[in-house]
Design an enzyme around this catalytic site. Structure first.
Site, PDB file in Angstrom:
ATOM      1  N   GLY A  12       0.783  -1.043  -0.024  1.00  0.00           N
ATOM      2  CA  GLY A  12       0.099  -0.050  -0.009  1.00  0.00           C
ATOM      3  C   GLY A  12       0.633   1.386  -0.221  1.00  0.00           C
ATOM      4  N   GLY A  15      -0.330   4.424  -1.891  1.00  0.00           N
ATOM      5  CA  GLY A  15      -1.618   5.131  -1.451  1.00  0.00           C
ATOM      6  C   GLY A  15      -1.383   6.395  -0.724  1.00  0.00           C
ATOM      7  N   GLY A  18       0.618   5.757   2.498  1.00  0.00           N
ATOM      8  CA  GLY A  18       1.980   5.404   1.956  1.00  0.00           C
ATOM      9  C   GLY A  18       2.751   6.189   1.355  1.00  0.00           C
ATOM     10  N   TYR A 138     -14.820  -4.088   8.484  1.00  0.00           N
ATOM     11  CA  TYR A 138     -13.697  -3.671   8.311  1.00  0.00           C
ATOM     12  C   TYR A 138     -12.619  -3.528   9.530  1.00  0.00           C
ATOM     13  CZ  TYR A 138     -10.256   0.437   7.362  1.00  0.00           C
ATOM     14  OH  TYR A 138      -9.271   1.449   7.311  1.00  0.00           O
ATOM     15  N   LYS A 142      -9.392  -5.829  10.559  1.00  0.00           N
ATOM     16  CA  LYS A 142      -7.910  -5.365  11.113  1.00  0.00           C
ATOM     17  C   LYS A 142      -7.666  -5.551  12.349  1.00  0.00           C
ATOM     18  CE  LYS A 142      -6.102  -2.859   7.813  1.00  0.00           C
ATOM     19  NZ  LYS A 142      -5.306  -1.482   7.791  1.00  0.00           N
ATOM     20  N   PRO A 165      -3.701   3.838  13.642  1.00  0.00           N
ATOM     21  CA  PRO A 165      -3.907   5.507  13.396  1.00  0.00           C
ATOM     22  C   PRO A 165      -5.643   5.862  13.564  1.00  0.00           C
ATOM     23  CG  PRO A 165      -2.967   4.170  11.579  1.00  0.00           C
ATOM     24  CD  PRO A 165      -3.326   3.203  12.643  1.00  0.00           C
ATOM     25  N   ASN A 167      -8.384   8.822  12.320  1.00  0.00           N
ATOM     26  CA  ASN A 167      -8.889   9.468  10.868  1.00  0.00           C
ATOM     27  C   ASN A 167      -7.657  10.252  10.490  1.00  0.00           C
ATOM     28  OD1 ASN A 167     -11.755   8.387  10.718  1.00  0.00           O
ATOM     29  ND2 ASN A 167     -11.706   9.291  12.746  1.00  0.00           N
ATOM     30  N   LEU A 168      -7.138   9.921   9.111  1.00  0.00           N
ATOM     31  CA  LEU A 168      -6.161  10.892   8.844  1.00  0.00           C
ATOM     32  C   LEU A 168      -6.877  11.983   7.761  1.00  0.00           C
ATOM     33  CD1 LEU A 168      -3.775   7.966   7.887  1.00  0.00           C
ATOM     34  CD2 LEU A 168      -3.826   9.419  10.065  1.00  0.00           C
ATOM     35  N   HIS A 181     -13.261   9.742   3.083  1.00  0.00           N
ATOM     36  CA  HIS A 181     -13.512   9.984   4.428  1.00  0.00           C
ATOM     37  C   HIS A 181     -14.234  11.361   4.823  1.00  0.00           C
ATOM     38  CE1 HIS A 181     -10.305   6.720   4.673  1.00  0.00           C
ATOM     39  NE2 HIS A 181     -11.260   6.162   5.410  1.00  0.00           N
TER      40      HIS A 181
END
Ligand SMILES: NC(=O)c1ccc[n+]([C@@H]2O[C@H](COP(=O)([O-])OP(=O)(O)OC[C@H]3O[C@@H](n4cnc5c(N)ncnc54)[C@H](OP(=O)(O)O)[C@@H]3O)[C@@H](O)[C@H]2O)c1
Length: 229
Positions: A12, A15, A18, A138, A142, A165, A167-168, A181
């Site tokens: 990833g 992304g 990433g 989801y 994970k 993490p 929310n980015l 998001h």
């Protein structure tokens, strides 16, 4: 960690998060970084995982690849979010263990937390309940990487860590309304409302939730620090 000497595989890595992580790892001195692309290695497929590991022969794996999306995408494709993320993570970590990879860094998600976790979130509360239903397939897929990490460390002494993490947001985010998001979705709605002159936007929810956000470059720095420890 002696970064220049390590072969690092970042799934990833092309992304959103990433891209920031690769920048961080290079700044730390990493030079040998392998980024498997989905077109060449669909990591849900066990054969592709084995091929990818044979081609990259990594000392360290940072597993970012995931089937991700916002609320709408999670509502529409819960089965895919569960299956793809579980199979990708579990099989990759198992193969990494079999190959004797030195360190495995699994990236989790804040969606693994229970729906009614007191704010601010604490790691001690991770198992006090079921996640918010929309994100549960989801989040739980994970979350199993945490369980797997702990089990493999206990039985095999495998060096795997699990990072969670929140929310980015940040440069390179996904602005597609079907899968974005909340922050990029709101930015897009505001810009479109301004451009079309409607003067208003429709925001989902009732305004009471209090999400926690982190700048993507800060999250990348945290992953780099934890990987190098
Ligand atoms: N963004 C957030 O707010 C956030 C918050 C917490 C945790 N995280 C975690 O951070 C990680 C990265 O998320 P992101 O936001 O950067 O998402 P992203 O931009 O969609 O990146 C995910 C990457 O995984 C790759 N991928 C997906 N399925 C794959 C498969 N079957 N085989 C190989 N590669 C595959 C994608 O490749 P393609 O682009 O080619 O499909 C993409 O490069 C994920 O593990 C996510 O759970 C993200």
């Amino acid at each position: 960690m002696n970064w220049p000497e390590k072969r690092i595989c970042v799934t990833g890595g092309a992304g959103f998060l990433g891209t920031h992580l690769i920048e961080d790892l290079r700044a730390r001195g990493a030079t040998n970084i392998f980024i498997p692309k989905i077109e060449e290695y669909d990591l849900v497929d066990p054969a592709a995982i084995k091929q990818m590991l044979a081609d990259s022969n990594p000392d360290v794996i940072i597993h970012l690849a995931a089937h991700v999306g916002g609320i709408g995408a999670n509502r529409e494709h819960p089965a895919e979010f569960f299956y793809d993320n579980l199979m990708m993570g579990v099989q990759l970590m198992h193969q990494a263990y079999l190959r004797g990879v030195e360190k495995f860094v699994a990236i989790g998600t804040v969606c693994a937390y229970p729906k009614f976790t007191p704010v601010p979130f604490k790691e001690d509360d991770l198992w006090i309940g079921y996640p918010e239903e929309t994100n549960a397939p989801y989040g739980l897929a994970k979350k199993m990487l945490l369980v797997q990490s702990q089990a493999y460390r206990e039985q095999y002494g495998f060096n795997s860590i699990f990072l969670l993490p929140v929310n980015l947001y940040g440069p390179g985010d996904n602005f597609d309304p079907r899968s974005s998001h909340v922050i990029p979705a709101l930015i897009r709605k505001c810009i479109e409302a301004q451009e079309s002159g409607t003067g208003q936007i429709v925001v989902w929810g009732d305004g009471t939730p209090t999400p926690e956000f982190s700048f993507a470059k800060d999250a990348a720095r945290g992953i780099g620090l934890a990987t190098g420890k």
